[in-house]
Design a protein around this motif. Structure first.
Motif, PDB file in Angstrom:
ATOM      1  N   ILE A  38       5.364  39.042  18.499  1.00  0.00           N
ATOM      2  CA  ILE A  38       6.767  39.267  17.856  1.00  0.00           C
ATOM      3  C   ILE A  38       6.943  39.816  16.656  1.00  0.00           C
ATOM      4  N   LEU A  39       7.544  40.907  16.512  1.00  0.00           N
ATOM      5  CA  LEU A  39       7.618  41.589  15.086  1.00  0.00           C
ATOM      6  C   LEU A  39       8.844  40.992  14.427  1.00  0.00           C
ATOM      7  N   MET A  40       9.886  40.543  15.062  1.00  0.00           N
ATOM      8  CA  MET A  40      11.012  40.263  14.704  1.00  0.00           C
ATOM      9  C   MET A  40      11.928  39.239  15.319  1.00  0.00           C
ATOM     10  N   LYS A  41      12.537  38.345  15.008  1.00  0.00           N
ATOM     11  CA  LYS A  41      13.409  37.429  15.892  1.00  0.00           C
ATOM     12  C   LYS A  41      14.594  36.689  15.097  1.00  0.00           C
ATOM     13  N   SER A  42      15.616  36.698  15.380  1.00  0.00           N
ATOM     14  CA  SER A  42      16.676  35.744  14.703  1.00  0.00           C
ATOM     15  C   SER A  42      17.068  34.836  15.873  1.00  0.00           C
ATOM     16  N   ASP A  43      16.571  33.712  15.378  1.00  0.00           N
ATOM     17  CA  ASP A  43      16.613  32.589  16.452  1.00  0.00           C
ATOM     18  C   ASP A  43      17.950  31.841  15.837  1.00  0.00           C
ATOM     19  N   VAL A  86      14.570  22.070  22.348  1.00  0.00           N
ATOM     20  CA  VAL A  86      14.219  21.324  21.124  1.00  0.00           C
ATOM     21  C   VAL A  86      12.788  20.461  21.189  1.00  0.00           C
ATOM     22  N   GLN A  87      12.579  20.003  22.418  1.00  0.00           N
ATOM     23  CA  GLN A  87      11.187  19.407  22.506  1.00  0.00           C
ATOM     24  C   GLN A  87      10.153  20.279  22.612  1.00  0.00           C
ATOM     25  N   ALA A  88      10.463  21.722  23.322  1.00  0.00           N
ATOM     26  CA  ALA A  88       9.351  22.394  23.298  1.00  0.00           C
ATOM     27  C   ALA A  88       9.200  23.296  21.957  1.00  0.00           C
ATOM     28  N   GLY A  89       9.953  23.183  20.916  1.00  0.00           N
ATOM     29  CA  GLY A  89      10.173  23.704  19.652  1.00  0.00           C
ATOM     30  C   GLY A  89      10.083  25.400  19.902  1.00  0.00           C
ATOM     31  N   GLU A  90      11.024  25.633  20.781  1.00  0.00           N
ATOM     32  CA  GLU A  90      11.121  26.895  20.994  1.00  0.00           C
ATOM     33  C   GLU A  90      12.205  27.540  20.096  1.00  0.00           C
ATOM     34  N   PHE A  91      12.324  28.918  20.269  1.00  0.00           N
ATOM     35  CA  PHE A  91      13.222  29.686  19.412  1.00  0.00           C
ATOM     36  C   PHE A  91      14.320  30.401  20.369  1.00  0.00           C
ATOM     37  N   PRO A  92      15.553  29.795  20.347  1.00  0.00           N
ATOM     38  CA  PRO A  92      16.575  30.400  21.162  1.00  0.00           C
ATOM     39  C   PRO A  92      17.284  31.365  20.640  1.00  0.00           C
ATOM     40  N   LEU A  93      17.297  32.477  21.388  1.00  0.00           N
ATOM     41  CA  LEU A  93      17.860  33.791  20.926  1.00  0.00           C
ATOM     42  C   LEU A  93      19.139  34.209  21.349  1.00  0.00           C
ATOM     43  N   LYS A  94      19.738  33.770  22.575  1.00  0.00           N
ATOM     44  CA  LYS A  94      21.020  34.106  23.138  1.00  0.00           C
ATOM     45  C   LYS A  94      21.557  33.196  24.047  1.00  0.00           C
ATOM     46  N   VAL A  95      22.601  32.978  24.097  1.00  0.00           N
ATOM     47  CA  VAL A  95      23.348  32.421  25.102  1.00  0.00           C
ATOM     48  C   VAL A  95      23.935  33.551  25.890  1.00  0.00           C
ATOM     49  N   LEU A  96      23.912  33.412  27.367  1.00  0.00           N
ATOM     50  CA  LEU A  96      24.546  34.228  28.174  1.00  0.00           C
ATOM     51  C   LEU A  96      25.663  33.367  28.850  1.00  0.00           C
ATOM     52  N   VAL A  97      26.829  33.800  28.816  1.00  0.00           N
ATOM     53  CA  VAL A  97      27.955  33.566  29.797  1.00  0.00           C
ATOM     54  C   VAL A  97      28.463  34.211  30.800  1.00  0.00           C
ATOM     55  N   LEU A  98      28.517  33.587  32.055  1.00  0.00           N
ATOM     56  CA  LEU A  98      28.858  34.647  33.078  1.00  0.00           C
ATOM     57  C   LEU A  98      30.161  33.966  33.854  1.00  0.00           C
ATOM     58  N   GLU A 145      32.951  23.628  28.296  1.00  0.00           N
ATOM     59  CA  GLU A 145      34.463  23.024  28.259  1.00  0.00           C
ATOM     60  C   GLU A 145      35.127  23.921  29.251  1.00  0.00           C
ATOM     61  N   TYR A 146      34.566  25.161  29.549  1.00  0.00           N
ATOM     62  CA  TYR A 146      35.218  26.120  30.252  1.00  0.00           C
ATOM     63  C   TYR A 146      34.833  25.883  31.615  1.00  0.00           C
ATOM     64  N   GLY A 147      33.598  25.187  32.018  1.00  0.00           N
ATOM     65  CA  GLY A 147      33.193  25.194  33.338  1.00  0.00           C
ATOM     66  C   GLY A 147      32.541  26.538  33.858  1.00  0.00           C
ATOM     67  N   VAL A 148      32.081  27.348  32.906  1.00  0.00           N
ATOM     68  CA  VAL A 148      31.422  28.680  33.241  1.00  0.00           C
ATOM     69  C   VAL A 148      30.000  28.457  33.407  1.00  0.00           C
ATOM     70  N   ASP A 149      29.232  29.221  34.294  1.00  0.00           N
ATOM     71  CA  ASP A 149      27.793  29.458  33.929  1.00  0.00           C
ATOM     72  C   ASP A 149      27.368  30.142  32.920  1.00  0.00           C
ATOM     73  N   TYR A 150      26.156  29.332  32.420  1.00  0.00           N
ATOM     74  CA  TYR A 150      25.428  29.799  31.296  1.00  0.00           C
ATOM     75  C   TYR A 150      23.817  29.826  31.277  1.00  0.00           C
ATOM     76  N   HIS A 151      23.337  30.837  30.451  1.00  0.00           N
ATOM     77  CA  HIS A 151      21.652  30.658  30.601  1.00  0.00           C
ATOM     78  C   HIS A 151      21.394  30.882  28.726  1.00  0.00           C
ATOM     79  N   VAL A 152      20.270  30.152  28.637  1.00  0.00           N
ATOM     80  CA  VAL A 152      19.779  30.296  27.212  1.00  0.00           C
ATOM     81  C   VAL A 152      18.403  31.161  27.283  1.00  0.00           C
ATOM     82  N   TYR A 153      18.492  32.291  26.333  1.00  0.00           N
ATOM     83  CA  TYR A 153      17.202  33.010  26.435  1.00  0.00           C
ATOM     84  C   TYR A 153      16.449  32.533  25.235  1.00  0.00           C
ATOM     85  N   THR A 154      15.162  31.950  25.205  1.00  0.00           N
ATOM     86  CA  THR A 154      14.120  31.909  24.200  1.00  0.00           C
ATOM     87  C   THR A 154      13.291  33.059  24.224  1.00  0.00           C
TER      88      THR A 154
END
Length: 276
Positions: A83-88, A154-166, A103-112
């Motif tokens: 990994i050369l660069m990340k903005s978590d 949080v438990q895995a200590g990962e770096f979240p990069l993006k939330v995608l709302v669909l 709150e809006y009842g939409v589908d979402y994913h988180v990319y780490t």
């Protein structure tokens, strides 16, 4: 002609490199870009997707340059597995985003940096689950379905990069964007039904600028192709910015040139035409 001096192609994927549906590289684009690299020139993929979710395309095009993913929140060198660069996104901010989105009842994913997580096997995750059944292990998308997305990260200590709302509803997508306006975030669209949420100041231009500053490429000899809101920054930053015929009006308005439709290999044909 300025084009003959171009040494690097930076391309978006959906709506640009890929054919309709986003499941395969448009054949002319593939042929031309493989020849481009055989000629000693560089090819960079810049996508809103997580890079771990595009490994079949990385292998198919024999990509050697780092990949810009998550709309510039991540730059990874797969040749050296680095990994050369990340903005978590901070965990606190991530929790605020998820709380607002729910709150809006939409589908979402988180990319780490390690995987894609979501509360249900729907949206993009549904497609990845299906694709994983036929992909070799080194090309499968790492997925986790959990009711506690933030806690898992949080438990895995990962770096979240993006939330995608669909959402198929334009009013709902705009309401989500409006609700997030006061938070330190970069919010944009990567597709007709998508809202992409990253750290403030993050876009594909951020990733492209990093590669320039780190010596991987020279912006003065770079041509960038894209079609959507999340491509505007890199199209403006590159020496030559090209919008696809199928682009949204805002992208068409800022481009230096217009290429043909992505379904007909507009990117590949543009490169061929300029070489004549």
């Amino acid at each position: 002609m300025i084009f003959v001096k171009m040494e690097t192609v930076v391309t978006d994927m959906d709506g640009t490199l890929l054919a309709k549906g986003g499941a395969e590289i448009q054949p002319l684009n593939k042929e031309v870009l493989l020849d481009w690299q055989k000629a000693g020139k560089k090819l960079v993929l810049a996508t809103g997707r997580l890079d771990l979710a595009i490994m079949p395309f990385v292998h198919e095009l024999d990509i050697k340059m780092p990949v810009i993913s998550c709309n510039g929140a991540l730059v990874r060198d797969f040749v050296n597995n680095e990994i050369l660069m990340k903005s978590d996104i901070s965990y606190d901010l991530l929790a605020q985003v998820i709380e607002t989105v729910r709150e809006y009842g939409v589908d979402y994913h988180v990319y780490t940096t390690e995987r894609i997580l979501g509360p249900t096997p729907t949206g993009k995750i549904a497609g990845f689950l299906k694709a994983n059944k036929t992909l070799p292990e080194n090309e499968q998308v790492p997925l986790t379905i959990t009711d506690d997305v933030v806690g898992e990260i949080v438990q895995a200590g990962e770096f979240p990069l993006k939330v995608l709302v669909l959402s198929d509803e334009a009013e709902t997508r705009q309401a989500v964007r409006d609700a997030l306006e006061k938070l330190p975030l970069s919010v944009m669209s990567s597709g007709e039904t998508l809202v992409d949420i990253m750290n403030v100041g993050i876009d594909k231009a951020h990733g492209l600028a990093f590669l320039d500053e780190a010596g991987w490429l020279d912006l003065e000899t770079t041509i960038a192709f894209g079609d959507n809101e999340n491509d505007i920054g890199m199209i403006e930053l590159a020496k030559m910015g090209v919008a696809m015929e199928n682009s949204i009006p805002e992208t068409l308005a800022i481009a230096d040139y217009i290429a043909g439709h992505h379904d007909t290999g507009g990117l590949g044909q543009f490169l061929l035409d300029f070489e004549e």
